[in-house]
Design a protein around this motif. Structure first.
Motif, PDB file in Angstrom:
ATOM      1  N   LEU A 133       0.813  -1.203   0.000  1.00  0.00           N
ATOM      2  CA  LEU A 133       0.000   0.000   0.000  1.00  0.00           C
ATOM      3  C   LEU A 133       0.855   1.265   0.000  1.00  0.00           C
ATOM      4  CD1 LEU A 133      -2.582  -1.125   2.691  1.00  0.00           C
ATOM      5  CD2 LEU A 133      -2.912  -1.068   0.213  1.00  0.00           C
TER       6      LEU A 133
ATOM      7  N   LEU B  56       1.810   3.765   8.691  1.00  0.00           N
ATOM      8  CA  LEU B  56       0.895   3.541   7.568  1.00  0.00           C
ATOM      9  C   LEU B  56      -0.312   4.471   7.585  1.00  0.00           C
ATOM     10  CD1 LEU B  56       0.676  -0.341   7.133  1.00  0.00           C
ATOM     11  CD2 LEU B  56       1.907   1.309   5.738  1.00  0.00           C
TER      12      LEU B  56
ATOM     13  N   PRO C  76      -4.480   1.521   7.844  1.00  0.00           N
ATOM     14  CA  PRO C  76      -4.438   0.528   6.764  1.00  0.00           C
ATOM     15  C   PRO C  76      -5.839   0.105   6.335  1.00  0.00           C
ATOM     16  CG  PRO C  76      -2.889  -0.045   8.503  1.00  0.00           C
ATOM     17  CD  PRO C  76      -3.719   1.084   9.029  1.00  0.00           C
TER      18      PRO C  76
ATOM     19  N   GLU D 128      -6.736   4.012   3.200  1.00  0.00           N
ATOM     20  CA  GLU D 128      -5.843   5.019   2.632  1.00  0.00           C
ATOM     21  C   GLU D 128      -6.573   5.978   1.699  1.00  0.00           C
ATOM     22  OE1 GLU D 128      -3.332   1.664   3.968  1.00  0.00           O
ATOM     23  OE2 GLU D 128      -5.187   1.844   2.805  1.00  0.00           O
ATOM     24  N   SER D 129      -7.519   5.469   0.947  1.00  0.00           N
ATOM     25  CA  SER D 129      -8.234   6.326   0.000  1.00  0.00           C
ATOM     26  C   SER D 129      -9.129   7.346   0.708  1.00  0.00           C
ATOM     27  CB  SER D 129      -9.090   5.463  -0.938  1.00  0.00           C
ATOM     28  OG  SER D 129     -10.044   4.711  -0.200  1.00  0.00           O
TER      29      SER D 129
ATOM     30  N   HIS E  98      -8.189   8.850   3.617  1.00  0.00           N
ATOM     31  CA  HIS E  98      -7.380   9.625   4.560  1.00  0.00           C
ATOM     32  C   HIS E  98      -7.739  11.114   4.546  1.00  0.00           C
ATOM     33  CE1 HIS E  98      -3.743   6.763   5.443  1.00  0.00           C
ATOM     34  NE2 HIS E  98      -4.845   6.428   6.070  1.00  0.00           N
TER      35      HIS E  98
ATOM     36  N   ASN F  72       1.288  12.590   2.925  1.00  0.00           N
ATOM     37  CA  ASN F  72       1.877  11.260   2.830  1.00  0.00           C
ATOM     38  C   ASN F  72       3.269  11.212   3.495  1.00  0.00           C
ATOM     39  OD1 ASN F  72       1.420   8.584   2.010  1.00  0.00           O
ATOM     40  ND2 ASN F  72       2.785   8.813   0.262  1.00  0.00           N
TER      41      ASN F  72
ATOM     42  N   ARG G  75       5.091   9.831   5.986  1.00  0.00           N
ATOM     43  CA  ARG G  75       4.925   8.685   6.875  1.00  0.00           C
ATOM     44  C   ARG G  75       6.141   8.384   7.734  1.00  0.00           C
ATOM     45  NH1 ARG G  75       0.759   4.926   4.152  1.00  0.00           N
ATOM     46  NH2 ARG G  75      -0.094   6.228   2.516  1.00  0.00           N
TER      47      ARG G  75
ATOM     48  N   CYS H 140      -1.327   5.005  12.967  1.00  0.00           N
ATOM     49  CA  CYS H 140      -1.097   6.405  12.594  1.00  0.00           C
ATOM     50  C   CYS H 140      -0.329   7.158  13.674  1.00  0.00           C
ATOM     51  CB  CYS H 140      -2.419   7.105  12.287  1.00  0.00           C
ATOM     52  SG  CYS H 140      -3.675   6.928  13.548  1.00  0.00           S
TER      53      CYS H 140
ATOM     54  N   HIS I  13      -8.539  -1.562  10.920  1.00  0.00           N
ATOM     55  CA  HIS I  13      -8.815  -0.132  10.755  1.00  0.00           C
ATOM     56  C   HIS I  13      -9.772   0.380  11.833  1.00  0.00           C
ATOM     57  CE1 HIS I  13     -12.181  -1.985   8.444  1.00  0.00           C
ATOM     58  NE2 HIS I  13     -12.858  -0.959   8.887  1.00  0.00           N
TER      59      HIS I  13
END
Length: 332
Positions: free
Chosen positions: A13, A35, A38, A41-42, A44, A108, A110, A197, A291
């Motif tokens: 990912l 991450l 997880p 992500e789309s 976020h 992003n 991370r 996170c 998640h």
């Protein structure tokens, strides 16, 4: 064949190559990779909107509490000193986590250094438990105010309030030290990708290629001894408070007296219910989607700092009156 850990299965990912981060030759990695959440992500960017709003309300609300107490001499008393301690704790706890989360969601970004991760871990556990200790102090304040009102000013002097505050800081500052210390002792030879996170203790040590039962056991000990002890003292305080309230002569007086405790009870619920639920699901809720566990753990850190100033601002007559006075003067 042995099943690969989740952190390896979700590596695809990331915009980082497997060869860069799935290494087997480091003991303490220079960086960890967070991450985020997880599987989401789309989303976020969308998740960051309420998180950012929560943080803005927390910062504005807690700074408002500090400003009002500082500028209003009539609020220079034990309960309001404890509220200032709670406001500072909330500001530190939310600031130690949310800015990094937003950088993950928005840019992003991370990467987090090994030392920064351990520092964040320490601040999270130190200040979240410090909140609990301050709520115990507020319970004691309510007990003295209701059960010994004539001796309130002689029992809760400024010196006693300072000693209680110092005891809370020392207790939680010391008890939070084993979290980063233990995490720094383990060898990390699998991966440096954290499926979270922020640097939650159990999420970090799960990456170690060693027997980490001592870390897990200490986390449970800390949860049930520190938080459990605080809940016990709060429960005892409210048993004595309720006994004193039921001895009052009329129903109206009982309700009015109990009303002074409502804000404190709301603050207790806002902290302890998500805390226990998050801790238990992280350790025993293997059937709960990852998640969802991460969202619960994150909400536990972000929601109390937002709710505490709202609860005390709305429910505390002196703070509410001072707020109305400030807005009235501005309008004039």
């Amino acid at each position: 064949m042995q099943e690969k850990p989740l952190c390896l299965r979700v590596v695809h990912l990331l915009p980082y190559s497997m060869s860069d981060y799935n290494r087997t030759d480091f003991t303490n990695p220079s960086t960890f990779i967070l991450l985020g959440i997880p599987g989401l992500e789309s989303a976020h960017i969308w998740i960051s909107i309420p998180f950012c709003a929560i943080y803005a309300i927390a910062v504005l609300g807690n700074f408002t509490i500090l400003f009002i107490v500082k500028t209003e001499p009539s609020l220079h008393g034990p309960m309001f000193y404890f509220l200032c301690m709670l406001a500072i704790t909330d500001l530190v706890m939310s600031t130690s986590t949310l800015p990094k989360m937003l950088s993950i969601f928005w840019f992003n970004s991370r990467e987090i250094s090994f030392s920064a991760c351990l520092t964040q871990m320490y601040f999270i556990y130190c200040f979240s438990e410090m909140e609990s200790g301050i709520l115990v102090a507020l319970a004691f304040d309510r007990y003295v105010a209701i059960c010994n009102p004539l001796r309130y000013s002689t029992i809760l002097t400024n010196s006693v309030v300072a000693k209680i505050g110092l005891a809370v800081v020392l207790r939680n500052g010391i008890l939070a030290l084993p979290y980063p210390f233990l995490a720094s002792r383990w060898p990390y030879c699998r991966t440096n990708i954290i499926p979270h996170c922020y640097c939650r203790h159990i999420a970090v040590v799960n990456l170690a290629c060693a027997d980490i039962r001592i870390s897990s056991y200490y986390g449970l000990f800390d949860l049930f001894s520190v938080i459990g002890m605080d809940v016990f003292f709060i429960a005892v305080s409210y048993i004595l408070i309720l006994r004193a309230i039921f001895r009052l002569p009329t129903k109206d007086v009982r309700l009015k007296t109990f009303g002074t405790c409502i804000s404190h009870l709301c603050a207790i619920s806002a902290l302890y219910i998500p805390d226990f639920f998050s801790s238990l699901t992280q350790r025993f809720g293997l059937n709960v989607p990852l998640h969802l566990r991460i969202l619960i753990a994150t909400v536990y850190l972000l929601v109390p700092p937002m709710l505490h100033p709202i609860i005390y601002g709305v429910r505390t007559k002196q703070i509410r009156g001072r707020l109305l006075q400030l807005f009235t003067h501005k309008e004039m």
